[in-house]
Every structure is written in C-alpha cells, then in structure tokens.
Motif scaffolding. Structure first.
Motif, short mmCIF file in Angstrom:
data_model
loop_
_atom_site.label_atom_id
_atom_site.label_comp_id
_atom_site.label_asym_id
_atom_site.label_seq_id
_atom_site.Cartn_x
_atom_site.Cartn_y
_atom_site.Cartn_z
N GLN A 80 16.33 -7.17 5.29
CA GLN A 80 17.10 -6.65 4.07
C GLN A 80 16.52 -7.22 3.11
O GLN A 80 16.28 -6.55 1.92
CB GLN A 80 18.65 -6.72 4.25
N ASP A 81 16.20 -8.59 2.95
CA ASP A 81 16.08 -9.30 1.77
C ASP A 81 14.71 -8.77 1.28
O ASP A 81 14.39 -8.62 0.15
CB ASP A 81 16.04 -10.76 1.88
N GLY A 82 13.78 -8.65 2.30
CA GLY A 82 12.31 -8.19 2.01
C GLY A 82 12.31 -6.94 1.56
O GLY A 82 11.65 -6.52 0.30
N LEU A 83 13.05 -6.06 2.01
CA LEU A 83 13.28 -4.59 1.53
C LEU A 83 13.57 -4.48 0.16
O LEU A 83 13.41 -3.78 -0.84
CB LEU A 83 13.99 -3.60 2.55
N GLU A 88 13.21 -4.23 -5.84
CA GLU A 88 13.22 -4.70 -7.16
C GLU A 88 11.77 -5.01 -7.89
O GLU A 88 11.71 -4.64 -9.00
CB GLU A 88 13.80 -6.13 -7.16
N ILE A 89 10.66 -5.26 -7.16
CA ILE A 89 9.34 -5.42 -7.79
C ILE A 89 9.05 -4.13 -8.00
O ILE A 89 8.30 -3.86 -9.12
CB ILE A 89 8.56 -6.16 -6.54
N ALA A 90 9.28 -3.28 -7.38
CA ALA A 90 8.90 -1.62 -7.45
C ALA A 90 9.32 -1.30 -8.77
O ALA A 90 8.85 -0.78 -9.65
CB ALA A 90 8.87 -0.88 -6.29
N GLU A 91 10.77 -1.26 -8.93
CA GLU A 91 11.36 -1.09 -10.23
C GLU A 91 10.95 -1.68 -11.34
O GLU A 91 10.73 -0.98 -12.37
CB GLU A 91 13.11 -1.19 -9.98
N LYS A 92 10.64 -2.92 -11.31
CA LYS A 92 10.21 -3.69 -12.54
C LYS A 92 8.80 -3.01 -12.85
O LYS A 92 8.46 -3.10 -14.05
CB LYS A 92 10.32 -5.21 -12.14
N GLY A 93 8.22 -3.02 -11.74
CA GLY A 93 6.73 -2.40 -12.14
C GLY A 93 6.90 -1.21 -12.77
O GLY A 93 5.85 -0.81 -13.47
#
Length: 191
Positions: A80-83, A88-93
């Motif tokens: 879950q933490d990995g997903l 979050e990284i995809a959203e910031k990107g």
C-alpha cells in the motif's frame, strides 16, 4: 332274754396308685442359614468440561501478533505504501508538467510539505470489546446403576422330640373283708 347278736365288721377294699410322670424333651436345632451379599454396581462416565479462550484478536490489537500475521501485515502495508508513493510522485509530476496552468507547482508542493494536514485521530478501546472469544462446554456425567441383593438359603431343621410316657400302676392296697361274729350265744328262757 338275751338274743343272739350278729356283729358284722366290714373292711372296704382299698386300691393304691403308683404314678410315674411322663418325660418330654424337645430340642429345637436352629435352621442352617446361608446369606450371600451381592454388591451393587455403579458405573460413572464423565466427560470433562471444556473452556476455550481465544484471545488472539486481543493480542493482535495490543501489538503482540504472531509471525504469520505480522508478515502478512508488513507485506500488505509495504504494498500500500509503495502504491501510495507512486501515486503521489505521479501526481506531483503531473502538476509539474502542467505548465499551461501558469501556477508555481514547486512552491505549492513545498507549502504542502511544510504544512501537512492535521492528523486524524479518535479514541479507541484496546483491545476492543468482544475481541476475547470464550467458548464453554459443560461437563457431562452419566451414571448407570445395577442394584445388588442378597441370596438367602435356609434349611429348616426339625425339632428333636423325645417322649417317655408316664405310667400309672393300680394295685390292691387292702382287700375287702367281712367278719361276722355271733355275740350272746346263750338263750335264757327263764325269764
């Protein structure tokens, strides 16, 4: 004138009796008695009571988990933490890539990191009610009973009876008799 007198002297016959009393002896021999006691039989079958206390859920809520549960939770949390990190990284990107919006994405992301949302908390009871499961099976007792008794054998004995009959002997104790005497055998005619 003197008359002739006849004197009679009579003796009555007398009998005598000699008696021998009868003798009777009775002896009762006690009965022959045989008693055999048969004991009663009692059989008790008992199934013991059973108490099962399952407190695994309560220990898990307190943090004392078995290795298999801990391993499964670690794997699930890591996944879950990995997903979530990927999301979050995809959203910031995506925010950084959207330059058409004319917003400063780097400042917004830095402000979000500097001022995080307040933590969501609530009061809970640890362990929660009902987390300890109790199952009780009562004991069972089965009693079977076989009554005993007594075997009584009795042999009666007849009485021992001895009887000697009595005797009565009758004898003549005195013979009867009759004595005749003639008194005054002289006759005086002179008068």
């Amino acid at each position: 004138m003197h008359l002739l007198q006849i004197r009679l002297h009579q003796t009555y016959a007398q009998i005598g009796m000699r008696t021998i009393q009868p003798v009777q002896e009775i002896k009762q021999v006690p009965a022959d008695l045989s008693i055999k006691q048969i004991p009663s039989e009692m059989n008790i079958e008992r199934t013991p009571s059973k108490l099962v206390v399952d407190q695994e859920e309560a220990w898990e809520q307190l943090g004392f988990k078995s290795l298999t549960v801990l391993k499964a939770e670690f794997i699930d949390n890591a996944k879950q933490d990995g997903l979530q990190a990927i999301a979050e990284i995809a959203e910031k990107g995506d925010q950084m890539a959207a330059i058409q919006n004319k917003t400063d994405a780097i400042v917004a992301q830095a402000a979000e990191k500097a001022n995080p949302q307040p933590a969501d908390f609530n009061i809970t009871f640890i362990p929660s009610p009902g987390s300890v499961k109790i199952q009780f099976t009562p004991a069972e007792v089965h009693i079977s009973w076989k009554p005993g008794g007594a075997e009584i054998n009795s042999i009666q004995n007849k009485p021992i009876h001895n009887y000697t009959p009595g005797k009565t002997e009758i004898y003549l104790r005195q013979k009867q008799g009759l004595e005749i005497d003639f008194v005054g055998g002289n006759i005086d005619n002179t008068r």
